[in-house]
Design a protein around this motif. Structure first.
Motif, PDB file in Angstrom:
ATOM      1  N   GLY A 112       0.854  -1.158  -0.176  1.00 25.14           N
ATOM      2  CA  GLY A 112       0.088   0.105   0.122  1.00 25.14           C
ATOM      3  C   GLY A 112       0.773   1.316   0.184  1.00 25.14           C
ATOM      4  O   GLY A 112       0.297   2.281  -0.300  1.00 25.14           O
ATOM      5  N   VAL A 113       2.290   1.109   0.440  1.00 26.66           N
ATOM      6  CA  VAL A 113       3.028   2.428   0.269  1.00 26.66           C
ATOM      7  C   VAL A 113       3.351   2.686  -1.239  1.00 26.66           C
ATOM      8  O   VAL A 113       3.675   1.643  -2.014  1.00 26.66           O
ATOM      9  N   GLY A 117      -2.117   3.773   0.791  1.00 25.92           N
ATOM     10  CA  GLY A 117      -1.502   3.772   2.092  1.00 25.92           C
ATOM     11  C   GLY A 117      -1.525   2.061   2.757  1.00 25.92           C
ATOM     12  O   GLY A 117      -2.087   1.068   2.087  1.00 25.92           O
ATOM     13  N   PRO A 118      -0.536   1.986   3.818  1.00 24.64           N
ATOM     14  CA  PRO A 118      -0.729   0.479   4.403  1.00 24.64           C
ATOM     15  C   PRO A 118      -1.785  -0.141   4.742  1.00 24.64           C
ATOM     16  O   PRO A 118      -1.936  -1.503   4.937  1.00 24.64           O
ATOM     17  N   ASP A 119      -2.867   0.538   5.065  1.00 23.09           N
ATOM     18  CA  ASP A 119      -4.419  -0.034   5.356  1.00 23.09           C
ATOM     19  C   ASP A 119      -5.276   0.677   4.898  1.00 23.09           C
ATOM     20  O   ASP A 119      -5.632   1.700   5.193  1.00 23.09           O
ATOM     21  N   ARG A 120      -6.228  -0.141   4.119  1.00 18.54           N
ATOM     22  CA  ARG A 120      -7.206   0.577   3.662  1.00 18.54           C
ATOM     23  C   ARG A 120      -8.414  -0.445   3.275  1.00 18.54           C
ATOM     24  O   ARG A 120      -8.304  -1.060   2.138  1.00 18.54           O
ATOM     25  N   TRP A 123      -7.458  -3.827   2.417  1.00 16.03           N
ATOM     26  CA  TRP A 123      -6.536  -4.079   1.209  1.00 16.03           C
ATOM     27  C   TRP A 123      -4.892  -4.322   1.817  1.00 16.03           C
ATOM     28  O   TRP A 123      -4.511  -4.127   2.875  1.00 16.03           O
ATOM     29  N   TYR A 124      -4.224  -4.656   0.660  1.00 18.21           N
ATOM     30  CA  TYR A 124      -2.772  -4.877   0.657  1.00 18.21           C
ATOM     31  C   TYR A 124      -2.259  -6.153   1.456  1.00 18.21           C
ATOM     32  O   TYR A 124      -3.035  -6.847   1.884  1.00 18.21           O
ATOM     33  N   ASP A 149       3.340   3.755  -6.829  1.00 16.93           N
ATOM     34  CA  ASP A 149       4.416   4.668  -7.288  1.00 16.93           C
ATOM     35  C   ASP A 149       5.723   4.062  -7.352  1.00 16.93           C
ATOM     36  O   ASP A 149       5.962   4.156  -5.783  1.00 16.93           O
ATOM     37  N   ILE A 150       6.464   3.657  -8.161  1.00 14.72           N
ATOM     38  CA  ILE A 150       7.831   3.012  -7.742  1.00 14.72           C
ATOM     39  C   ILE A 150       8.751   3.995  -6.985  1.00 14.72           C
ATOM     40  O   ILE A 150       9.758   3.319  -6.441  1.00 14.72           O
TER      41      ILE A 150
END
Length: 278
Positions: A112-113, A117-120, A123-124, A149-150
């Protein structure tokens, strides 16, 4: 407006088109017809465009090659549980992947980064699971499309998604018709996001195999390729050089009877090897 829209996008230099089925028909023949119209519009431009179908169902696989270059075979892979279910589905569709058209179990979603984001909303996944997803997608000959976004991801994620040895497995032409183009399960059954082990293999054109040892159990687990597992590789040699594709080093010289990936990390951990007959 399919022809009009496609012509406009091609004028912009488009070389990849993902067409989602949101609002599209879920009646099989009607869905195929709609995607076929877009395919024809793309072909009429004369430009080479990768056409990605996104209908979220395994019933696209038998006809996918006639419609596009990849086809989603499962619902969205929002987290490790969803992605594990997609792996189960891929086990039933091995015959349909081939050069020019591939089963697509969804994007590389990361932690998610660099995205939402790390928690949605559940997700992720963890870094460890993200590396396992990448390993599995390489063996599955799946499209490697990063959903982040790499420039914003961690060094661990960048290392995961740029592993040349793993990517070379994904891009290898394989050994068809002796083995399918897509990797195939050689040990284990259906998994959940929190239980089960699998071993998957892909035959490579130099006579070697890439194998992923996957552990979804809640504790570190030994995962073994036994005699039955080895028999599915149809080996004719009595010595195999084992290379760890994440450690980037040769780790063993074995006989094709039994090999154990010891204490594979829990909760979506994996080990990835290349077995080369010597």
């Amino acid at each position: 407006y399919y022809a009009q829209d496609v012509k406009l996008m091609v004028s912009w230099g488009m070389d990849y088109l993902k067409c989602d089925s949101c609002g599209g028909s879920q009646v099989h023949e009607e869905a195929f017809k709609e995607y076929g119209m877009i395919r024809d519009a793309l072909n009429a431009t004369g430009r080479s465009v990768f056409f990605s179908l996104c209908g979220w169902n395994s019933w696209y696989a038998p006809v996918g090659y006639s419609l596009g270059n990849s086809w989603r075979i499962h619902n969205d892979g929002d987290n490790w549980n969803d992605l594990s279910s997609a792996i189960n589905t891929m086990a039933t569709l091995t015959e349909y992947s081939r050069p020019g058209g591939w089963n697509d179990p969804d994007l590389l979603i990361g932690t998610g980064v660099g995205s939402y984001g790390p928690d949605r909303y559940g997700w992720y996944q963890t870094d460890l699971q993200s590396r396992s997803q990448f390993s599995m997608w390489c063996v599955l000959s799946a499209p490697l499309l990063i959903s982040a976004d790499i420039l914003s991801v961690s060094s661990y994620a960048f290392e995961t998604w740029s592993n040349v040895e793993a990517i070379s497995v994904n891009q290898n032409p394989g050994r068809y018709p002796q083995f399918p183009y897509q990797g195939f399960r050689v040990s284990g059954g259906n998994i959940t996001g929190t239980s089960g082990t699998n071993i998957w293999a892909r035959a490579l054109d130099d006579g070697s195999f890439a194998l992923v040892f996957l552990n979804n159990n809640p504790q570190p687990t030994d995962v073994t390729c036994n005699v039955e597992c080895f028999s599915m590789l149809k080996l004719t040699t009595n010595k195999i050089l084992v290379r760890d594709l994440w450690a980037h080093q040769n780790v063993a010289l074995i006989t094709p009877i039994s090999f154990t990936a010891e204490k594979v990390d829990a909760n979506g951990g994996c080990a990835m090897f290349r077995f080369t007959p010597t």
